[in-house]
Design an enzyme around this catalytic site. Sequence first.
Site, PDB file in Angstrom:
ATOM      1  N   ASN A 162       0.806  -1.224   0.044  1.00  0.00           N
ATOM      2  CA  ASN A 162       0.011  -0.130   0.023  1.00  0.00           C
ATOM      3  C   ASN A 162       0.746   1.402  -0.054  1.00  0.00           C
ATOM      4  OD1 ASN A 162       0.852  -0.467   2.605  1.00  0.00           O
ATOM      5  ND2 ASN A 162      -1.167   0.508   3.403  1.00  0.00           N
ATOM      6  N   ASP A 223      10.723 -17.278   3.665  1.00  0.00           N
ATOM      7  CA  ASP A 223      11.324 -18.029   4.897  1.00  0.00           C
ATOM      8  C   ASP A 223      12.649 -18.166   4.854  1.00  0.00           C
ATOM      9  OD1 ASP A 223       8.565 -18.191   5.273  1.00  0.00           O
ATOM     10  OD2 ASP A 223       8.432 -20.353   5.987  1.00  0.00           O
ATOM     11  N   GLU A 258       5.535  -3.247  11.814  1.00  0.00           N
ATOM     12  CA  GLU A 258       4.293  -2.666  11.904  1.00  0.00           C
ATOM     13  C   GLU A 258       3.143  -3.390  11.180  1.00  0.00           C
ATOM     14  OE1 GLU A 258       3.965  -0.110  13.826  1.00  0.00           O
ATOM     15  OE2 GLU A 258       6.000   0.428  14.268  1.00  0.00           O
ATOM     16  N   CYS A 292      -3.075   1.114   7.024  1.00  0.00           N
ATOM     17  CA  CYS A 292      -3.035   0.120   8.198  1.00  0.00           C
ATOM     18  C   CYS A 292      -3.932   1.038   9.249  1.00  0.00           C
ATOM     19  CB  CYS A 292      -1.696  -0.067   8.730  1.00  0.00           C
ATOM     20  SG  CYS A 292      -0.681   1.510   9.025  1.00  0.00           S
ATOM     21  N   GLU A 385      -9.994  -6.765  10.383  1.00  0.00           N
ATOM     22  CA  GLU A 385      -9.790  -5.816   9.530  1.00  0.00           C
ATOM     23  C   GLU A 385     -10.018  -5.941   8.084  1.00  0.00           C
ATOM     24  OE1 GLU A 385      -5.271  -5.698   8.487  1.00  0.00           O
ATOM     25  OE2 GLU A 385      -5.187  -3.728   8.954  1.00  0.00           O
TER      26      GLU A 385
HETATM   27  P1  NAP Z   1       1.455  -8.964   3.534  1.00  0.00           P
HETATM   28  O1  NAP Z   1       0.813  -9.873   2.635  1.00  0.00           O
HETATM   29  O2  NAP Z   1       1.921  -9.224   4.956  1.00  0.00           O
HETATM   30  O3  NAP Z   1       2.876  -8.711   2.713  1.00  0.00           O
HETATM   31  C1  NAP Z   1       4.123  -7.728   3.294  1.00  0.00           C
HETATM   32  C2  NAP Z   1       5.275  -8.057   2.875  1.00  0.00           C
HETATM   33  O4  NAP Z   1       5.600  -9.438   3.326  1.00  0.00           O
HETATM   34  C3  NAP Z   1       5.321  -8.269   1.097  1.00  0.00           C
HETATM   35  O5  NAP Z   1       6.493  -7.904   0.605  1.00  0.00           O
HETATM   36  C4  NAP Z   1       5.269  -9.960   0.971  1.00  0.00           C
HETATM   37  O6  NAP Z   1       5.816 -10.277  -0.193  1.00  0.00           O
HETATM   38  C5  NAP Z   1       6.087 -10.233   2.047  1.00  0.00           C
HETATM   39  N1  NAP Z   1       6.093 -11.549   2.477  1.00  0.00           N
HETATM   40  C6  NAP Z   1       4.974 -12.424   2.464  1.00  0.00           C
HETATM   41  N2  NAP Z   1       5.177 -13.665   3.008  1.00  0.00           N
HETATM   42  C7  NAP Z   1       6.493 -13.447   3.513  1.00  0.00           C
HETATM   43  C8  NAP Z   1       7.384 -14.634   3.964  1.00  0.00           C
HETATM   44  N3  NAP Z   1       7.222 -15.664   4.269  1.00  0.00           N
HETATM   45  N4  NAP Z   1       8.894 -14.241   4.322  1.00  0.00           N
HETATM   46  C9  NAP Z   1       9.066 -12.755   4.150  1.00  0.00           C
HETATM   47  N5  NAP Z   1       8.165 -11.887   3.437  1.00  0.00           N
HETATM   48  C10 NAP Z   1       6.990 -12.324   3.187  1.00  0.00           C
HETATM   49  O7  NAP Z   1       0.762  -7.536   3.620  1.00  0.00           O
HETATM   50  P2  NAP Z   1       0.100  -6.358   2.229  1.00  0.00           P
HETATM   51  O8  NAP Z   1      -0.986  -7.417   1.868  1.00  0.00           O
HETATM   52  O9  NAP Z   1       1.170  -6.230   1.334  1.00  0.00           O
HETATM   53  O10 NAP Z   1      -0.058  -5.197   3.344  1.00  0.00           O
HETATM   54  C11 NAP Z   1      -1.429  -5.132   4.043  1.00  0.00           C
HETATM   55  C12 NAP Z   1      -1.439  -5.412   5.465  1.00  0.00           C
HETATM   56  O11 NAP Z   1      -0.186  -4.747   5.981  1.00  0.00           O
HETATM   57  C13 NAP Z   1      -2.504  -5.106   6.152  1.00  0.00           C
HETATM   58  O12 NAP Z   1      -2.764  -6.148   7.235  1.00  0.00           O
HETATM   59  C14 NAP Z   1      -1.925  -3.655   6.950  1.00  0.00           C
HETATM   60  O13 NAP Z   1      -2.708  -3.427   7.861  1.00  0.00           O
HETATM   61  C15 NAP Z   1      -0.658  -4.022   6.923  1.00  0.00           C
HETATM   62  N6  NAP Z   1       0.027  -2.732   7.218  1.00  0.00           N
HETATM   63  C16 NAP Z   1       0.487  -2.191   8.411  1.00  0.00           C
HETATM   64  C17 NAP Z   1       1.061  -0.932   8.437  1.00  0.00           C
HETATM   65  C18 NAP Z   1       1.542  -0.490   9.736  1.00  0.00           C
HETATM   66  O14 NAP Z   1       2.264   0.355   9.753  1.00  0.00           O
HETATM   67  N7  NAP Z   1       1.252  -0.948  10.875  1.00  0.00           N
HETATM   68  C19 NAP Z   1       1.401  -0.357   7.375  1.00  0.00           C
HETATM   69  C20 NAP Z   1       1.010  -0.862   6.121  1.00  0.00           C
HETATM   70  C21 NAP Z   1       0.422  -2.213   5.761  1.00  0.00           C
HETATM   71  P3  NAP Z   1       4.591 -10.518  -1.517  1.00  0.00           P
HETATM   72  O15 NAP Z   1       4.100  -9.358  -1.986  1.00  0.00           O
HETATM   73  O16 NAP Z   1       5.628 -11.262  -2.606  1.00  0.00           O
HETATM   74  O17 NAP Z   1       3.921 -11.698  -0.885  1.00  0.00           O
HETATM   75  O1  G3H Z   2      -0.566   1.699   5.923  1.00  0.00           O
HETATM   76  C1  G3H Z   2      -0.183   1.936   6.862  1.00  0.00           C
HETATM   77  C2  G3H Z   2       0.675   3.354   6.951  1.00  0.00           C
HETATM   78  O2  G3H Z   2       1.679   3.396   8.140  1.00  0.00           O
HETATM   79  C3  G3H Z   2      -0.379   4.322   7.238  1.00  0.00           C
HETATM   80  O3  G3H Z   2       0.400   5.753   6.994  1.00  0.00           O
HETATM   81  O4  G3H Z   2      -1.633   6.943   8.091  1.00  0.00           O
HETATM   82  O5  G3H Z   2       0.194   8.176   6.579  1.00  0.00           O
HETATM   83  O6  G3H Z   2      -1.701   6.611   5.584  1.00  0.00           O
HETATM   84  P1  G3H Z   2      -0.968   6.833   7.051  1.00  0.00           P
END
Ligand code: NAP
Ligand code: G3H
Length: 487
Positions: A162, A223, A258, A292, A385
């Site tokens: 994102n 992994d 995060e 997020c 979520e």
């Molecule tokens: P995701 O599916 O968990 O993927 C995140 C990253 O991890 C991607 O680069 C993904 O690569 C990689 N990945 C997946 N499996 C892995 C493994 N086994 N080992 C190492 N890396 C691995 O998350 P997303 O769909 O991209 O993002 C959405 C989620 O992120 C939501 O739950 C959101 O709340 C959370 N988020 C949190 C924050 C925060 O600051 N708290 C900010 C942004 C997003 P691939 O794309 O190649 O699978």
């Molecule tokens: O998606 C997660 C980001 O850390 C959120 O950042 O609040 O600036 O959109 P933002």
Amino acid sequence: MFSKIKKDELYQNVYNGIWGGIKTDENIPIYAPLDNSFIGYIQKYSKNDVDRTIDNSKKTQVAWSETPINERAAILHKAATILEDHKEYLAELLCKEICKDKKSSLSEIQRTADFIRFTADEGKHLYGTAISSDSFPGYKKDKLSFATYVPLGVVLAISPFNYPINLSASKIAPALIAGNSVVFKPPTQGSISALHLAQIFNEAGIPPGILNTITGSSSEIGDYLVTHPSINFINFTGSTKIGRHIAKIAEMVPLLMELGGKDAAIVLEDADLEDASSDIVSGAFSYSGQRCTAVKRVLVMETVADALSEMIRKKVEELKVGSPFEDVQITPLIDNKAADFVQELIDDAVQKGGKLLIGNKREGNLIYPTLFDYVTKDMRLAWEEPFGPVLPIMRVKTIQEAIDIANRSEYGLQSSVFTKNIDKAFYIASKLDVGTVQINNRTERGPDHFPFLGVKSSGLGTQGISYSIKAMSRPKAIVLNFENKIE
Ligand code: NAP
Ligand code: G3H
């Protein structure tokens, strides 16, 4: 400048300063979420390619750690300028690759340039300490501990789809200024934009090997990558599911994570409902709720619930839906799987008697903004979520009930409290089990030098410029033992 990355239709990785330095037999196609049009291929690295990359990052790191910080900072400043110079081009790329609306895409790039500059300056002020022994009981004044910050070594940066530029740079820049080398694994959908960011750092003068990239199938190399013995730190942003998995297998490697959130906006009787409803709508629906920190539930006092829900409904009705290249807020979600999941949550709320105020319309991966009132605790929408444009309103009778529901979540990223009563605001803030409470604003990360963290399943450790630099450094103490007298 960006032509270096691309060979025919393939966006390559950078290895030791050379784009395409490691050749791959297999590649992964990337399509636009808007219309499924083909954008290009990325490389599919094998475990052997991962080994070569990390070995190179390890070898090159020592010289980088010895490069004066002011020189490292100058390179980051240059990177920020190059990034800004290509704002328009990169924003169009984000529109195409992750379907982020143009205005938010431009803002992601500008914010990243600001972030990199601030990081460069902050790094120059990372001073250590000198501690005298005589402050500890039983010791004389005959020892001085000089503690300075040193890098950890090789940082593995993994970012989500994102914010492929911003949430990548927010790992890379602090790691680099601290003297680490970075192995950067971008999200597959978002990797083309992210590889452009890597090229900007290289173009700015990051020496070969200090920022290497890895693309590939996470199920094949993920992994292996996170358990690689030469990785000294993992900086991950993404889902709680993957974060938890990495935390389990990474063993002794320090982590900064995060993860997901279910941020609640608590609205009291005395709140300015007009302002609160605007903040809630922008908080819940910008980039179609794929943040997020999006407002993911509203907990409103029942005495003002009718008025607030109507204001929110009207504002949701005004949201523009369409192509990311236009002036809209709602665009198609990242893929069909994400839209299926959001639809499941909507269907569950409908089935269990939630009052649909607007929305529940879908065209492929485009979910129209959807608002429910009278959401109850038995509905999935109260706890899960969605990462999409759907917002549940839950009515509460007391402040305590709002606190209980807000805290009865596996997540603990942020919450908002809307009220004019500062005592109540601080009382509620002190009871909420989250990283940050926003008083009279939507939940959000910035400004980026503020601490940003999640508790419970929302994360580990603290981001924010100075926090991130310190997280990717450690104190190194050198103790001078001396005779505090002259014979
Ligand atoms: P995701 O599916 O968990 O993927 C995140 C990253 O991890 C991607 O680069 C993904 O690569 C990689 N990945 C997946 N499996 C892995 C493994 N086994 N080992 C190492 N890396 C691995 O998350 P997303 O769909 O991209 O993002 C959405 C989620 O992120 C939501 O739950 C959101 O709340 C959370 N988020 C949190 C924050 C925060 O600051 N708290 C900010 C942004 C997003 P691939 O794309 O190649 O699978
Ligand atoms: O998606 C997660 C980001 O850390 C959120 O950042 O609040 O600036 O959109 P933002």
